[in-house]
Motif scaffolding. Structure first.
Motif, mmCIF file in Angstrom:
data_model
loop_
_atom_site.group_PDB
_atom_site.id
_atom_site.type_symbol
_atom_site.label_atom_id
_atom_site.label_comp_id
_atom_site.label_asym_id
_atom_site.label_seq_id
_atom_site.Cartn_x
_atom_site.Cartn_y
_atom_site.Cartn_z
ATOM 1 N N GLU A 178 0.848 -1.147 -0.006
ATOM 2 C CA GLU A 178 -0.164 -0.140 0.084
ATOM 3 C C GLU A 178 0.803 1.355 0.047
ATOM 4 O OE1 GLU A 178 -2.292 0.042 3.566
ATOM 5 O OE2 GLU A 178 -0.586 -0.466 4.632
ATOM 6 N N SER A 179 0.186 2.279 -0.422
ATOM 7 C CA SER A 179 1.097 3.660 -0.516
ATOM 8 C C SER A 179 0.975 4.167 0.804
ATOM 9 C CB SER A 179 0.356 4.777 -1.567
ATOM 10 O OG SER A 179 -0.990 4.791 -1.026
ATOM 11 N N PHE A 180 2.111 4.958 1.006
ATOM 12 C CA PHE A 180 2.283 5.637 2.421
ATOM 13 C C PHE A 180 1.021 6.329 2.613
ATOM 14 C CE2 PHE A 180 3.528 9.437 4.880
ATOM 15 C CZ PHE A 180 4.056 8.930 5.837
ATOM 16 N N GLU A 181 0.417 7.182 1.610
ATOM 17 C CA GLU A 181 -0.976 7.802 2.059
ATOM 18 C C GLU A 181 -1.963 6.884 2.546
ATOM 19 O OE1 GLU A 181 0.902 8.305 -0.705
ATOM 20 O OE2 GLU A 181 1.793 10.182 0.061
ATOM 21 N N ASP A 182 -1.919 5.775 1.696
ATOM 22 C CA ASP A 182 -2.979 4.764 2.438
ATOM 23 C C ASP A 182 -2.778 4.445 3.820
ATOM 24 O OD1 ASP A 182 -4.616 4.905 0.069
ATOM 25 O OD2 ASP A 182 -3.872 3.110 -0.924
ATOM 26 N N TYR A 183 -1.373 4.175 4.003
ATOM 27 C CA TYR A 183 -0.931 3.585 5.130
ATOM 28 C C TYR A 183 -1.344 4.978 6.497
ATOM 29 C CZ TYR A 183 2.178 2.119 8.913
ATOM 30 O OH TYR A 183 2.749 1.729 10.181
ATOM 31 N N MET A 219 -5.094 4.868 7.319
ATOM 32 C CA MET A 219 -5.388 3.671 7.852
ATOM 33 C C MET A 219 -4.828 3.831 9.360
ATOM 34 S SD MET A 219 -4.172 0.693 9.463
ATOM 35 C CE MET A 219 -2.543 0.635 8.916
ATOM 36 N N ARG A 220 -3.967 4.451 9.681
ATOM 37 C CA ARG A 220 -3.500 4.697 11.031
ATOM 38 C C ARG A 220 -4.264 5.846 11.623
ATOM 39 N NH1 ARG A 220 0.189 2.366 13.845
ATOM 40 N NH2 ARG A 220 0.386 4.356 14.969
ATOM 41 N N GLU A 221 -4.684 6.767 10.730
ATOM 42 C CA GLU A 221 -5.485 7.866 11.374
ATOM 43 C C GLU A 221 -7.049 7.569 11.787
ATOM 44 O OE1 GLU A 221 -5.374 11.111 8.668
ATOM 45 O OE2 GLU A 221 -3.100 11.156 9.332
ATOM 46 N N TYR A 222 -7.584 6.626 10.666
ATOM 47 C CA TYR A 222 -8.972 6.194 10.817
ATOM 48 C C TYR A 222 -9.476 4.707 11.046
ATOM 49 C CZ TYR A 222 -9.321 10.831 8.654
ATOM 50 O OH TYR A 222 -9.055 12.048 8.312
ATOM 51 N N HIS A 223 -8.383 4.053 11.765
ATOM 52 C CA HIS A 223 -8.584 2.829 11.937
ATOM 53 C C HIS A 223 -9.811 2.691 12.711
ATOM 54 C CE1 HIS A 223 -7.917 -1.397 13.297
ATOM 55 N NE2 HIS A 223 -6.978 -1.693 12.262
ATOM 56 N N SER A 228 4.494 11.855 14.474
ATOM 57 C CA SER A 228 5.248 13.013 13.515
ATOM 58 C C SER A 228 4.968 12.068 12.154
ATOM 59 C CB SER A 228 6.410 13.452 13.884
ATOM 60 O OG SER A 228 7.399 12.156 13.888
ATOM 61 N N GLU A 229 5.266 12.950 11.123
ATOM 62 C CA GLU A 229 5.130 12.379 9.961
ATOM 63 C C GLU A 229 6.687 11.585 9.572
ATOM 64 O OE1 GLU A 229 3.819 12.585 5.829
ATOM 65 O OE2 GLU A 229 2.850 13.293 7.744
ATOM 66 N N GLU A 230 7.630 11.790 10.353
ATOM 67 C CA GLU A 230 8.744 11.042 10.146
ATOM 68 C C GLU A 230 8.630 9.705 10.901
ATOM 69 O OE1 GLU A 230 9.083 14.454 11.369
ATOM 70 O OE2 GLU A 230 9.510 14.989 9.585
ATOM 71 N N GLU A 231 7.959 9.713 11.995
ATOM 72 C CA GLU A 231 7.863 8.310 12.650
ATOM 73 C C GLU A 231 6.943 7.542 11.920
ATOM 74 O OE1 GLU A 231 8.299 5.415 15.450
ATOM 75 O OE2 GLU A 231 9.500 7.265 15.193
ATOM 76 N N LEU A 232 5.708 8.127 11.113
ATOM 77 C CA LEU A 232 4.997 7.337 10.453
ATOM 78 C C LEU A 232 5.528 6.557 9.310
ATOM 79 C CD1 LEU A 232 1.604 9.119 10.292
ATOM 80 C CD2 LEU A 232 2.010 7.091 11.016
ATOM 81 N N ARG A 233 6.534 7.706 8.513
ATOM 82 C CA ARG A 233 7.432 7.142 7.296
ATOM 83 C C ARG A 233 8.245 6.123 7.698
ATOM 84 N NH1 ARG A 233 7.220 6.890 2.069
ATOM 85 N NH2 ARG A 233 6.700 9.250 1.980
ATOM 86 N N ARG A 234 8.857 6.053 8.971
ATOM 87 C CA ARG A 234 9.912 4.937 9.428
ATOM 88 C C ARG A 234 9.057 3.644 9.753
ATOM 89 N NH1 ARG A 234 11.193 2.407 13.511
ATOM 90 N NH2 ARG A 234 9.752 3.254 15.073
ATOM 91 N N GLN A 235 7.827 3.643 10.362
ATOM 92 C CA GLN A 235 7.175 2.707 10.464
ATOM 93 C C GLN A 235 6.667 2.132 9.193
ATOM 94 O OE1 GLN A 235 3.892 3.705 13.086
ATOM 95 N NE2 GLN A 235 5.114 3.672 14.849
ATOM 96 N N TYR A 236 6.196 2.804 8.114
ATOM 97 C CA TYR A 236 5.706 2.352 6.951
ATOM 98 C C TYR A 236 6.983 1.792 6.192
ATOM 99 C CZ TYR A 236 4.631 2.668 1.977
ATOM 100 O OH TYR A 236 4.222 2.231 0.683
ATOM 101 N N ASP A 237 8.249 2.333 6.339
ATOM 102 C CA ASP A 237 9.142 1.837 5.685
ATOM 103 C C ASP A 237 9.547 0.308 6.372
ATOM 104 O OD1 ASP A 237 9.586 3.817 3.784
ATOM 105 O OD2 ASP A 237 11.025 4.752 5.007
ATOM 106 N N VAL A 238 9.505 0.260 7.683
ATOM 107 C CA VAL A 238 9.819 -1.159 8.356
ATOM 108 C C VAL A 238 8.763 -2.312 7.768
ATOM 109 C CG1 VAL A 238 9.419 -2.270 10.435
ATOM 110 C CG2 VAL A 238 10.785 -0.137 10.495
#
Length: 121
Positions: free
Chosen positions: A40-45, A48-52, A66-76
């Motif tokens: 899934e794309s980062f935007e979808d991820y 999903m985190r915001e509206y779960h 933060s955006e950086e933390e979300l990006r890090r979790q997404y990359d993982v």
């Protein structure tokens, strides 16, 4: 006559199994080398985190990331999905080898019998 038909049938069936195992092995190796997975794309991820649904109408407090933390979790998450796909491909490859290793000696045995019968005639 019936024995000869039986030998040919067993040789044919085991040959088909070996060929199929070779094809499946090749496909598994291709999946290992170049895993093809939907990610899934980062935007979808992020959405999903915001509206779960587990957080809606709940006492559980959403953690604001933060955006950086979300990006890090997404990359993982993406890395884990790719590793899982590679592991599945490797597992599939090992299973496919069974389709080659098990029927191959049977094929060789019956092929030699067929050749021996041809030589006796």
């Amino acid at each position: 006559m019936i024995r000869q038909v039986y030998h040919y049938a067993v040789a044919f069936i085991t040959l088909v199994m070996v060929i199929g195992g070779g094809v499946f092995s090749f496909m598994a190796l291709a999946d290992y080398v170049s895993p093809n997975a939907y990610v899934e794309s980062f935007e979808d991820y992020k959405m999903m985190r915001e509206y779960h649904p587990k957080f809606e109408n709940s006492e559980v407090k959403r953690e604001e990331l933060s955006e950086e933390e979300l990006r890090r979790q997404y990359d993982v998450m993406v890395q884990q999905q790719m590793e899982n796909n590679k592991q599945r491909a490797l597992n599939s490859f090992v299973k496919s080898l069974g389709w080659i290793i098990i029927p191959l000696p049977i094929f060789v045995f019956f092929q030699r019998r067929i050749n021996r019968e041809k030589g006796n005639k």
